[in-house]
Design an enzyme around this catalytic site. Sequence first.
Site, mmCIF file in Angstrom:
data_model
loop_
_atom_site.group_PDB
_atom_site.id
_atom_site.type_symbol
_atom_site.label_atom_id
_atom_site.label_comp_id
_atom_site.label_asym_id
_atom_site.label_seq_id
_atom_site.Cartn_x
_atom_site.Cartn_y
_atom_site.Cartn_z
ATOM 1 N N THR A 1 0.807 -1.219 0.000
ATOM 2 C CA THR A 1 0.000 0.000 0.000
ATOM 3 C C THR A 1 0.838 1.267 0.000
ATOM 4 O O THR A 1 0.416 2.291 -0.543
ATOM 5 C CB THR A 1 -0.951 0.019 1.211
ATOM 6 O OG1 THR A 1 -0.189 -0.055 2.411
ATOM 7 C CG2 THR A 1 -1.926 -1.136 1.139
ATOM 8 N N CYS A 2 2.013 1.232 0.617
ATOM 9 C CA CYS A 2 2.846 2.437 0.658
ATOM 10 C C CYS A 2 3.229 2.893 -0.740
ATOM 11 O O CYS A 2 3.422 4.087 -0.982
ATOM 12 C CB CYS A 2 4.109 2.179 1.477
ATOM 13 S SG CYS A 2 3.778 1.882 3.215
ATOM 14 N N PHE A 3 3.360 1.932 -1.658
ATOM 15 C CA PHE A 3 3.820 2.241 -3.014
ATOM 16 C C PHE A 3 2.703 2.123 -4.045
ATOM 17 O O PHE A 3 2.958 2.262 -5.238
ATOM 18 C CB PHE A 3 4.974 1.299 -3.377
ATOM 19 C CG PHE A 3 6.016 1.216 -2.302
ATOM 20 C CD1 PHE A 3 6.841 2.294 -2.036
ATOM 21 C CD2 PHE A 3 6.149 0.067 -1.536
ATOM 22 C CE1 PHE A 3 7.787 2.220 -1.024
ATOM 23 C CE2 PHE A 3 7.094 -0.013 -0.528
ATOM 24 C CZ PHE A 3 7.916 1.070 -0.270
ATOM 25 N N SER B 1 3.533 -2.707 4.237
ATOM 26 C CA SER B 1 2.725 -1.502 4.371
ATOM 27 C C SER B 1 3.362 -0.542 5.333
ATOM 28 O O SER B 1 2.814 0.422 5.732
ATOM 29 C CB SER B 1 1.312 -1.851 4.803
ATOM 30 O OG SER B 1 1.302 -2.790 5.848
#
EC number: 2.3.2.26
Length: 450
Positions: free
Chosen positions: A416-418, A450
């Site tokens: 999710t971070c990317f 994440s």
Amino acid sequence: MRRKVFLQEVAKLAADGPVHKLEIRRNRCFKDSVAIFAGKGHAVWRQPLKVTFIGEAGMDSGGVTREWFSTLSSAISRGSPELFYTAGPQRNQLYVTPTSSSPAHLKKFAFVGLFMAKAILESAARGKELGPITLNLPLCEPFWKLLLGNPLSLVDLQQLDPTEFRSLMSILSMDIDGLIFENFVWSFQHPNAAAGGANQVATALAGAGAGMLSQAPSTVPDAEASTPTNSNTLAASTAGAAASPFACCDNDDVSANAIPLKPGGKHIKVTNSTKREYVLLKAHKMLVGAVEAQMSALIDAFHSLIPRDLLDKYAFSSLEMQLLVCGEQRIDIQDLKRHCKYEDGYTGKEDIISWFWEVAESFDDVQRRQLLQFWSGSDGMPAEGFGSMDPAFHMVAVERMYDPNDTTARLPAAHTCFRQLDLPRYVSREELREKIFCAITIGQGYMALS
């Protein structure tokens, strides 16, 4: 442009540190978040966040913080019927519950106000790390007007309860003497209605008394034409949502739950000569008077982070304010498709990519939000569209099975971070749909990193 300049000014209000760490139970996100921030002072809300969901692996490089905002806003909108009830023509919007004025409720409303301001602050100050923060809070237009300090009109009641609006408009348009027997009261069927009886006509919300409500129009406007479309669906099930508190008792039953609309209202009959006053007072009580304490707590908390004069400077409309906090209410899959990137084995021309977008396009709004939540940690679409996001949404190819000896295909995984989706090379559209649907529903909260 106004939005961009506004956010640049808001960014100056954020603190550089220290980082405020949150450990949250996903299934008790609202309760834990309220408890963590209780008594900490407003300065903490200006600090950057690092979030951990207890019992879940992951490193917060922005994705988990985005997910906290999304999960908490969904918990507020779907799991707090004591604060908000479902309203609007389609019962898919929210408004403040009139009976939620106890000290415990007011603390929660103050938290909601701080939370909404924090979302704007994070989007402004840490947008490069987090991207735009959007909240799944489908609040009715009258709410946004009160937040901005704008006066309401009788037509605003249509946003909450079209039936009650039509009933009041019919009183204005007909000869009621000897036909309708009403007193100057608002009578509830709601079992906790008495809690709202002590509320006085609002004077603190951008106006005094009935001046907050403009005169009724001479004709009845078309309900659909004057109601902005809000295609966001609340929960798949609304069984836990509070029933409309605008359902009224028989007016002849003047009980303890009957709120006077003016001093001595329980004993004053409505006549042709006083019906306009009655209609305006009743609509005002429903829209403003009965939620004065709650909205005051929320608004004061909101402006403790984002000063009122700064918001007034940019003169946002109620719709612009909603877009600022919540983003677009309908997820545009075609816009997402146009700005999606492909890496590590995919070029965007494969059959599986075509299948993916066909499946995504077939999803309803709830499923589209679930897909975004799984993919990026946030279930909203920014007002500027998906092209404004950095890093962009992208897909990479992974093998269909973890183990060559196991014929069970793996689920997609998300970083999710990317905003990265690891999409296995499924062999059919049907298999892809099954695995995607499983991942975004049963697999909510699972992510590789994440």
